[in-house]
Design a protein around this motif. Structure first.
Motif, short mmCIF file in Angstrom:
data_model
loop_
_atom_site.label_atom_id
_atom_site.label_comp_id
_atom_site.label_asym_id
_atom_site.label_seq_id
_atom_site.Cartn_x
_atom_site.Cartn_y
_atom_site.Cartn_z
N LYS A 69 9.01 15.53 7.79
CA LYS A 69 9.94 15.43 8.93
C LYS A 69 11.36 15.10 8.49
CE LYS A 69 8.18 12.81 12.31
NZ LYS A 69 7.30 11.73 12.85
N TYR A 70 11.51 14.69 7.21
CA TYR A 70 12.81 14.27 6.70
C TYR A 70 13.23 15.13 5.50
CZ TYR A 70 12.31 10.22 9.72
OH TYR A 70 12.17 9.39 10.82
N ASN A 71 13.16 16.43 5.68
CA ASN A 71 13.59 17.34 4.63
C ASN A 71 12.88 17.05 3.31
OD1 ASN A 71 15.10 19.40 3.50
ND2 ASN A 71 16.79 18.04 2.94
N GLY A 72 11.59 16.84 3.44
CA GLY A 72 10.82 16.51 2.24
C GLY A 72 9.42 17.06 2.31
N GLY A 73 8.56 16.51 1.50
CA GLY A 73 7.16 16.94 1.46
C GLY A 73 6.51 16.44 0.20
N GLY A 74 5.42 17.08 -0.18
CA GLY A 74 4.73 16.68 -1.41
C GLY A 74 3.25 16.54 -1.18
N ILE B 268 0.82 -1.23 0.00
CA ILE B 268 0.00 0.00 0.00
C ILE B 268 0.85 1.28 0.00
CG2 ILE B 268 -2.16 -0.94 0.89
CD1 ILE B 268 -1.32 -0.05 3.69
N VAL B 269 2.08 1.17 0.51
CA VAL B 269 3.02 2.29 0.41
C VAL B 269 4.33 1.73 -0.11
CG1 VAL B 269 4.38 4.01 1.69
CG2 VAL B 269 1.99 3.65 2.28
N TRP B 270 4.95 2.45 -1.04
CA TRP B 270 6.21 1.95 -1.59
C TRP B 270 7.20 3.10 -1.74
CZ3 TRP B 270 1.55 2.40 -3.78
CH2 TRP B 270 1.40 3.04 -5.01
N VAL B 271 8.48 2.77 -1.52
CA VAL B 271 9.49 3.83 -1.48
C VAL B 271 10.79 3.34 -2.12
CG1 VAL B 271 9.92 3.16 0.94
CG2 VAL B 271 10.86 5.28 0.11
N ILE C 168 8.41 8.45 -2.56
CA ILE C 168 7.42 7.68 -1.80
C ILE C 168 6.05 7.78 -2.47
CG2 ILE C 168 6.51 7.27 0.52
CD1 ILE C 168 8.68 9.41 1.45
N ARG C 169 5.35 6.66 -2.55
CA ARG C 169 4.00 6.66 -3.11
C ARG C 169 3.08 5.83 -2.21
NH1 ARG C 169 6.45 9.95 -5.51
NH2 ARG C 169 6.69 10.20 -7.75
N SER C 170 1.80 6.15 -2.26
CA SER C 170 0.84 5.44 -1.41
C SER C 170 -0.45 5.27 -2.17
CB SER C 170 0.59 6.27 -0.15
OG SER C 170 -0.54 5.78 0.54
N ARG C 171 -1.18 4.18 -1.85
CA ARG C 171 -2.56 4.11 -2.35
C ARG C 171 -3.52 3.94 -1.17
NH1 ARG C 171 -4.26 -1.09 -2.88
NH2 ARG C 171 -2.63 -2.68 -2.72
N GLY C 172 -3.22 4.68 -0.09
CA GLY C 172 -4.11 4.67 1.07
C GLY C 172 -3.62 5.58 2.17
N PRO C 173 -2.58 5.16 2.90
CA PRO C 173 -2.10 5.99 4.01
C PRO C 173 -1.56 7.34 3.52
CG PRO C 173 -1.21 3.76 4.12
CD PRO C 173 -1.89 3.87 2.79
N ILE C 174 -1.77 8.37 4.33
CA ILE C 174 -1.25 9.70 4.00
C ILE C 174 0.22 9.76 4.40
CG2 ILE C 174 -1.45 12.16 4.56
CD1 ILE C 174 -4.50 11.61 4.77
N ILE C 175 1.06 10.20 3.49
CA ILE C 175 2.51 10.07 3.72
C ILE C 175 3.26 11.41 3.76
CG2 ILE C 175 2.80 7.73 2.82
CD1 ILE C 175 3.43 9.12 0.06
N ASN C 176 2.63 12.50 3.30
CA ASN C 176 3.45 13.73 3.18
C ASN C 176 3.91 14.28 4.53
OD1 ASN C 176 0.82 14.51 3.66
ND2 ASN C 176 0.81 16.19 2.20
N ALA D 280 11.67 12.89 -0.20
CA ALA D 280 12.48 13.38 0.92
C ALA D 280 13.95 13.25 0.57
CB ALA D 280 12.15 12.60 2.19
N ARG D 281 14.77 14.04 1.27
CA ARG D 281 16.23 13.99 1.07
C ARG D 281 16.85 13.82 2.44
NH1 ARG D 281 14.20 14.08 -3.01
NH2 ARG D 281 14.25 15.47 -4.79
N VAL D 282 17.64 12.79 2.65
CA VAL D 282 18.29 12.60 3.95
C VAL D 282 19.79 12.44 3.74
CG1 VAL D 282 16.24 11.56 5.02
CG2 VAL D 282 17.92 10.08 3.92
#
Ligand code: AMP
Length: 319
Positions: free
Chosen positions: A275-280, A244-247, A262-270, A287-289
């Motif tokens: 929290k990890y220098n990312g967003g969307g 359901i989430v893949w990265v 990161i992509r999801s077809r259910g859970p909200i991930i942004n 994200a960039r770490v």
């Protein structure tokens, strides 16, 4: 509000259009189409589309070189926060406009038009041009079509009745050669397909439905792909029953960081990516770490989100 933005465009003789760093087809399409439409409507205005380019996108019209323009309007498309605008002279403008489809992060412009239900920035720009006296011709429509198709991954994601209405309008009014346009966006070298096979073989899938793959620099060299192409493959792993989430976690040695797509077809991930220098977006983030340990920690948080999501579905009797 769109009328107010149009009035600013009418008012300023010098206009610069910018978008986010880490250029992608929707960001490019929305800024270039807006630039070209304004130029065609107002041939005496100086209108620049700025930011770094990529040879990958040479099927689009060309970007402009940055120039300091006096008394200019800055329009920022497809970018929710100031730090991600691909521009070196943000402070030097007279008036600021934002047009975006990301969830709101911060206000940085005098007028902000945000529609986070829109599939893409290109969809917003099409509706904007269509609702004003700006010129919409085949070239502008073609550019925006590429942006919409790319950002929705061929209408798999975030497409609404508005998206289809826009595309229907484009197809009714203009002679768009779809096979040619699709090949611009989706043609890929065999090396990428082989790396896709590697990802399918080697991704780790947890019992909570989180899939992750670490693509090291050595692996990229072995398959002959660059870090951008590696991360882009994340778009090809939707609709796997167990996931359901893949990265994808890609080592970017040139910039000394690690990129996560990161992509999801259910859970909200942004909110996790943030929290990890990312967003969307809620279902498509990046994200960039700076270390694999940080990447692992992000992956753990994503797994937790998947777990909570599945439990909630179970509680609602949907599983
Ligand atoms: P990508 O996986 O690079 O296609 O990005 C998916 C979405 O996340 C896009 O809307 C990007 O603008 C956003 N995004 C990617 N990386 C970052 C980042 N480091 N910070 C904020 N947003 C990001």
């Amino acid at each position: 509000m769109l009328k107010d933005i149009y009035k600013q465009i009418e008012k300023y003789d010098n206009i610069v259009i910018a978008r986010h760093i880490g250029v992608d087809p929707d960001a490019l399409a929305s800024q270039l189409a807006l630039r070209d439409s304004i130029r065609k409507t107002f041939p005496n205005k100086k209108v620049l589309a700025v930011g770094s380019s990529s040879v990958k996108f040479n099927y689009f019209p060309k970007l402009d070189k940055t120039e300091e323009l006096e008394n200019a309007l800055l329009i920022v498309v497809d970018t929710p926060d100031k730090k991600r605008i691909d521009i070196s002279n943000f402070g030097n403008f007279k008036y600021y406009v934002k047009m975006d489809h990301h969830p709101f992060i911060e206000k940085f412009a005098d007028i902000e038009y945000i529609d986070d239900e829109a599939s893409s920035a290109s969809e917003i720009i099409y509706r904007f041009i269509n609702s004003t006296d700006l010129i919409l011709d085949e070239e502008v429509a073609k550019t925006l079509f590429l942006g919409i198709v790319s950002d929705t991954n061929r209408f798999l994601n975030s497409s609404t009745s508005n998206t289809f209405a826009v595309v229907t309008d484009m197809l009714e009014r203009f002679n768009l050669n779809l096979p040619e346009l699709y090949s611009n966006i989706f043609m890929r070298p065999l090396s990428e397909i082989r790396l896709q096979g590697y990802i399918a073989e080697n991704m780790n899938v947890t019992e909570n439905g989180l899939a992750s793959i670490k693509i090291t620099n050595d692996t990229m060299i072995k398959y002959g792909v660059d870090v951008g192409s590696a991360g882009n493959l994340v778009n090809n792993f939707n609709y796997i029953e167990e996931v359901i989430v893949w990265v994808t976690v890609s080592e970017d040695v040139k910039n000394n960081l690690i990129k996560l797509n990161i992509r999801s077809r259910g859970p909200i991930i942004n909110h996790i990516a943030e929290k990890y220098n990312g967003g969307g977006h809620r279902f498509a983030s990046g994200a960039r770490v700076s270390s694999m340990a940080e990447a692992d920690s992000l992956i753990e948080e994503l797994d937790e989100v998947c777990k909570n999501y599945i439990e909630k579905l179970g509680d609602n009797g949907e599983n």
